[in-house]
Design an enzyme around this catalytic site. Structure first.
Site, PDB file in Angstrom:
ATOM      1  CB  CYS A 100      -0.978   0.033   1.168  1.00 48.85           C
ATOM      2  SG  CYS A 100      -1.359  -1.549   1.893  1.00 48.85           S
ATOM      3  NE  ARG A 113       1.624  -9.254   4.962  1.00 51.08           N
ATOM      4  CZ  ARG A 113       0.368  -9.175   4.565  1.00 51.08           C
ATOM      5  NH1 ARG A 113      -0.513 -10.051   5.019  1.00 51.08           N
ATOM      6  NH2 ARG A 113      -0.017  -8.245   3.720  1.00 51.08           N
ATOM      7  CD  GLN A 144      -0.381  -8.600  -0.252  1.00 52.80           C
ATOM      8  OE1 GLN A 144       0.227  -7.551  -0.357  1.00 52.80           O
ATOM      9  NE2 GLN A 144      -1.386  -8.767   0.590  1.00 52.80           N
ATOM     10  CG  ASP A 202      -1.859  -5.399  -2.850  1.00 55.89           C
ATOM     11  OD1 ASP A 202      -3.092  -5.286  -2.701  1.00 55.89           O
ATOM     12  OD2 ASP A 202      -1.028  -5.016  -1.999  1.00 55.89           O
ATOM     13  CG  HIS A 228      -3.411  -0.162  -2.906  1.00 51.64           C
ATOM     14  ND1 HIS A 228      -2.309  -0.941  -3.167  1.00 51.64           N
ATOM     15  CD2 HIS A 228      -3.815  -0.469  -1.645  1.00 51.64           C
ATOM     16  CE1 HIS A 228      -2.047  -1.678  -2.094  1.00 51.64           C
ATOM     17  NE2 HIS A 228      -2.939  -1.425  -1.161  1.00 51.64           N
ATOM     18  CE  LYS A 235     -12.435  -8.117   6.645  1.00 49.96           C
ATOM     19  NZ  LYS A 235     -11.366  -9.040   6.885  1.00 49.96           N
ATOM     20  CG  HIS A 257      -6.097  -1.658   1.054  1.00 44.87           C
ATOM     21  ND1 HIS A 257      -4.763  -1.437   1.274  1.00 44.87           N
ATOM     22  CD2 HIS A 257      -6.755  -0.802   1.863  1.00 44.87           C
ATOM     23  CE1 HIS A 257      -4.631  -0.492   2.193  1.00 44.87           C
ATOM     24  NE2 HIS A 257      -5.810  -0.087   2.565  1.00 44.87           N
TER      25      HIS A 257
HETATM   26 ZN   LIG Z   1      -3.138  -2.351   0.606  1.00 45.63          ZN
END
Ligand SMILES: [Zn+2]
Ligand SMILES: [Zn+2]
Length: 585
Positions: free
Chosen positions: A278, A307, A325, A327, A329, A413, A459
């Site tokens: 992010c 992580r 990910q 991912d 945004h 979410k 996200h």
């Molecule tokens: Zn994010």
């Protein structure tokens, strides 16, 4: 014992937790000197952690089960009674149950509840079944080590896992599913099919993608990238390490600290291995003054994050320390929330359906309006975002469960769980609103009226983690990837060594036409070659004999056993495309 839950547990959880009490009774009767600790209901079952001089083995389980059956047949009621904390301390101290005494220290209030049945009593909040006769369909499954209170500084306990259901049919179905899952275990198949490995020398939770797994990943990523571009996303790349102060601005060093690797210091500046993508995308957003006309701005990255997971909990591809990910945004205006949420859900459905998943469960996590102080963002933001998500789901005709109070502190979410080939549900897609980061980073855009406004941020990840999704795919397909995804689509097998050069030529021409082909022209018998290719779950086997060579053809056989006979090499791609339909690409 379950002192954590605040609301009334579900009936099946009561049954399972009651079964844990019965198991604890049986274990204490059979293995003297065993101390009890905790025994909660969990997803699909229960466990109880014991401190025992006896080392439990799988062979003990049948013996414990037998005694449990006798106990439940005694039709004992589960009775609740209360003691003051002082009385309870004396009670457990007399019984020489040090863990119960320790648990008691952490409990609030002047009185504590206990549950008793037959000869067994536990310090416990409940709830429980009414009578042991309600517990009839159970099975003990496994033994594992577990630290007291999950802390490796504490003593090592022994955990016995079990499962319990309302009916025999449900129990049998679950046990069948477990058996099936064992056969499909991605760690086992990953090794047999040479897809990936985890290496002791490199460390736990870090994945090595071997050539065949890497090829599957490339195909997955190619599909995804093309789809991202088609759906109006921009592909970006951001660094794997960034200065620690960036993570202070984002707040991760506060609320996310325990999931992060320790910082690295270089030139007296601390850097952080990224646990999330992010902030990187936010910096790209912030690199220019944005106009309302540029929104929505959808930034996507196959972003590798690291992580911290305890080495004891990493598990194959499903729980790892480093993963990528899918991912993205989305920065948008308030009037764009609904269309963006709908587009995310549509994309998620496409991304899961392409990989053979047709059944989904959708959850909407909202805030708890009674405790607004626990959340970032104003009530109107929450109401607007929630309203948009509800409208979107309703408009798309997607049934969902509303989970009040389950939202993260920074926004509501939508979670999508898929159901795999053997009925297991996996949490994958998340579409998460964020009222926190735009504020922390001071994000802006120039509105139609020339005024500076704060954009909304979403996200979203569809597969979540490519590693984990790959693990789920391996188990879903039991390693037999559909033709379009299979790392080796066709294996050409020769009957004897004289046919090797023809087999290589045929493979070459099929590769030129885009097929992923391997040749086995070794000295093994044809039977052995077929067995090997079958174990490798190759979708198409192609046998070459003298006749095939003369006719410039291959004798094809599909993985399911269907014999296609000899087909001219030049006609093979078209023939397969026709036969395989949606499995072709
Ligand atoms: Zn994010
Ligand atoms: Zn209990």
């Amino acid at each position: 014992m379950s002192q954590i839950q605040s609301s009334e547990p579900a009936p099946l959880d009561k049954l399972r937790h009651s079964c844990a009490h019965v198991m604890a009774q049986a274990v204490q009767e059979l293995f003297s000197g065993t101390k009890i600790t905790i025994g909660p209901a969990i997803e699909n079952g229960f466990y109880y952690d014991f401190d025992s001089p006896h080392r439990f083995s799988v062979d003990d389980l049948a013996k414990i089960e037998k005694r449990m059956l006798e106990i439940v047949k005694g039709n004992h009621e589960f009775k609740r009674f209360e003691l003051t904390k002082e009385e309870s301390r004396t009670y457990w101290a007399q019984r020489q149950e040090p863990y119960k005494v320790e648990i008691l220290e952490g409990l609030e209030g002047p009185v504590v509840s206990h549950y008793t049945h037959d000869t067994f009593t536990d310090l416990c909040r409940g709830g429980h079944s009414e009578n042991t006769r309600d517990i009839r369909h159970f099975k003990l499954l496994s033994v594992a080590g577990a630290y007291w209170r999950g802390d490796e500084k504490n003593s090592m306990l022994q955990r016995i896992y079990g499962t319990a259901w309302f009916s025999k049919a449900e129990l049998d179905a679950y046990l069948t599913q477990l058996e099936e899952a064992k056969k499909r275990d991605h760690r086992k198949l990953g090794q047999e099919l040479d897809l990936f490995s985890i290496q002791d020398e490199a460390g736990p939770g870090l994945i090595f993608w071997h050539p065949k797994g890497g090829l599957v990943r490339k195909i997955m990523e190619d599909w995804l990238r093309a789809e991202l571009l088609r759906r109006g996303y921009h592909l970006v790349f951001t660094p794997h390490v960034m200065q620690l102060k960036l993570w202070e601005t984002s707040g991760h060093t506060g609320f996310y600290a325990e999931n992060m690797f320790s910082p690295i210091e270089i030139e007296k500046t601390k850097y952080q291995l990224k646990p999330m993508n992010c902030p990187g995308h936010i910096l790209i957003y912030k690199s220019a003054l944005r106009s309302y006309r540029e929104l929505p701005l959808r930034l996507a990255e196959l972003g590798t994050v690291y992580r911290y997971e305890k080495s004891g909990v990493v598990h194959g591809l499903l729980r790892v320390r480093g993963f990528t990910q899918d991912d993205a945004h989305i920065f948008c205006r308030p009037d764009q929330i609904e269309s963006e949420a709908a587009a995310c859900i549509d994309f998620a459905k496409a991304a899961l359906k392409k990989f053979g998943f047709e059944k989904f469960k959708v959850e909407l996590s909202t805030w708890d309006p009674l405790t607004p102080k626990n959340y970032a963002g104003a009530a109107q933001d929450w109401a607007r975002a929630e309203g948009a998500l509800v409208n979107t789901l309703n408009r798309l005709g997607i049934p969902f469960v509303r989970m009040v109070g389950e939202a993260a502190f920074y926004g509501p979410k939508i979670d999508v769980k898929l159901v795999d080939a053997i009925g297991r549900a996996w949490q994958l897609t998340t579409v998460q609103f964020d009222f926190n980061l735009p504020q922390r980073f001071g994000l802006e855009y120039v509105g139609a009226d020339g005024q500076r406004q704060q954009p909304l941020m979403v996200h979203r990840a569809l597969w979540g983690s490519i590693e984990r999704f790959f693990g789920i795919l391996i188990e879903h397909y039991a390693g037999a990837f559909p033709f379009w995804l299979a790392p080796v689509q066709m294996k050409i097998l020769t009957i004897n060594s004289e046919l090797a050069s023809y087999a290589q030529e045929a493979a070459h021409s099929l590769k030129e036409r885009g097929l992923r082909v391997e040749v086995n022209d070794g000295a093994d018998t044809l039977g052995a070659k077929i067995r090997n290719a079958t174990l490798q779950k190759v979708p198409v086997l192609a046998v070459v004999g003298k006749r095939e060579k003369e006719a410039l053809s291959l004798a094809l056989r599909l993985r399911g056993g269907q014999d296609l006979g000899a087909i001219k090499n030049s006609e093979i791609p078209a023939k397969l495309q026709e036969l395989l339909g949606s499995d072709w690409n």
